[in-house]
Write an enzyme that holds these catalytic residues in place. Structure first.
Site: not given
Ligand code: DSN
Length: 432
Positions: A49, A51, A194, A220, A223, A229
């Site tokens: 932990y 924080e 984003d 994120t 990707k 993730r």
């Molecule tokens: N779930 C993502 C996507 O597939 O583009 C977006 O958050």
């Protein structure tokens, strides 16, 4: 290592491993992390932990966690060229939520791209917190599926939102961050990029970076960036346009703070508790991997593969939205083959090809069974597939869509898919 009680669960994980190995993963937002990222994600860091932020924790024992978080931050600063970074958001939606929480009050007017035209839930969609807690104005594409900067400009001038999100989940073209920054800043609005889908292309220099144009950047990490993730929020410490009065945009209560501080406070203690330290370490590892020539080559190949695939699908009669792609994904109108997006998704799954149904701009069908599918090449490219495989895969996709009712043909395609996949193993040593 695994006892009998664990067997059921580990059997399921191994089945999923086989599914990932034997099928073509073409969901545009998915990828395969490296074995080192996997190793870090399964490490003892999950036990701790912490924080707070490095040097300012609410728990003891964080000497090494601090060093790991600082490592991730330093890698990200170098890679993206930003001065401030928060690596703690649990994922993309919480990251975006933190940005609203930092810069807006409930009921403020915000603007984002309509989900059904390629935007995201958190960019102001009506059933999402962003559409419920803020007054949300949505922009769309033009009739051909391209971002329509003139109409966005008119909408911004008319509506005067406090914050504008730009970023997409199903848009295959370059985003002009410079133009959007001018539009937003001329109206004294915050602009947030984003870049979840395109982050890997941005760090490889294949898509223009929003750094220097937008006030905040969220992404994120799993990707095209090919990490675990998780998510990050980035910004530069200084006001981008000295003539803008950020104090008046944020409001008197926060006027003494700058954006980085507001973002950090929004993530913790505003929204989250302890950071997921194994994920932070996985992000550090992925960023380290992304800062290499090999990754740049990989990112270039993602786009080459998407363009080849798009060309082949189009040659075979499928309608590609915007007529092609500049990035990692293709949006396809499958109704020209007399099937729906759902039918296409299901039949491709039976053929061992994983995609997702997706609305297309000005879709006349419901989002639950839209007219399109979205496909992407990041995961296939990680496996080492190139243009030759894209040509074969395009043929298989077309065959599956044309024969979506014929289980025997779909089964045969699945064995063809398996043969291709065998040549490109995803992991050499992984087994549970
Ligand atoms: N779930 C993502 C996507 O597939 O583009 C977006 O958050």
């Amino acid at each position: 290592m695994i006892n009998k009680q664990d067997k059921k669960l580990f059997d399921l994980i191994n089945k999923e491993l086989t599914r990932q190995q034997d099928g073509l993963e073409m969901i545009a937002s998915e990828n395969y992390v490296s074995e080192n990222v996997l190793r870090v994600m399964g490490s003892i860091l999950t036990n701790k932990y912490s924080e707070g932020y490095p040097g300012k924790r609410y728990y003891g024992g964080n000497k090494y966690i601090d060093e790991i978080e600082n490592l991730a931050k330093n890698y990200a600063k170098k890679l993206f060229g930003v001065t401030h970074i928060n690596v703690q958001p649990y994922s993309g939606s919480p990251a975006n939520q933190a940005v609203y929480f930092a810069l807006c009050k409930p009921g403020d007017k915000i603007m984002g791209m309509n989900l059904l035209y390629g935007g995201h839930l958190t960019h102001g969609w009506k059933v999402n917190f962003s559409g419920k807690h803020y007054e949300s104005i949505q922009y769309t594409t033009d009739k051909n599926g391209f971002l329509d900067y003139d109409s966005i400009e008119n909408l911004v001038k008319k509506e005067k939102p406090k914050l504008i999100f730009v970023g997409t989940t199903a848009y295959s073209r370059i985003i002009d961050f410079e133009r959007l920054a001018k539009i937003a800043h001329d109206s004294n609005a915050f602009l947030v990029a984003d870049i979840a889908h395109i982050a890997g292309l941005v760090v490889a220099g294949i898509h223009p970076s929003p750094v220097g144009y937008t006030d905040v950047i969220t992404t994120t990490t799993h990707k095209t960036l090919r990490g675990p993730r998780g998510a990050m929020i980035m910004c530069n410490g200084e006001q981008l346009n000295p003539t803008r009065k950020i104090d008046s945009v944020i409001g008197w209560r926060e006027s003494k703070q700058n954006i980085p501080t507001l973002i950090d406070r929004a993530v913790f203690p505003g929204l989250q508790g302890g950071p997921h330290n194994h994920t932070t370490a996985g992000i550090a590892q992925a960023l380290f991997e992304a800062d290499t020539d090999e990754f740049k080559k990989y990112a270039k190949q993602i786009v080459k593969n998407a363009q080849k695939l798009s060309q082949e699908l189009s040659n075979n009669g499928l309608k590609i939205i915007t007529g092609g792609t500049d990035n990692h994904l293709i949006l396809i109108d499958v109704t020209t083959f007399n099937i729906t997006g759902s039918q296409a998704e299901k039949s491709l799954e039976l053929a061992g090809i994983t995609v997702n149904k997706n609305a297309i701009p000005f879709d006349t069908r419901s989002p639950f069974d839209p007219s399109g599918i979205r496909i992407g090449t990041p995961a296939l490219t990680t496996r080492g597939m190139k243009e030759l495989e894209m040509t074969q895969i395009a043929q298989l996709i077309v065959k599956a869509l044309k024969n979506h009712n014929d289980e025997k043909i779909l089964k045969n395609i699945k064995s063809e898919v398996k043969k291709i996949c065998k040549k490109f193993p995803i992991y050499k040593k992984v087994k549970y």
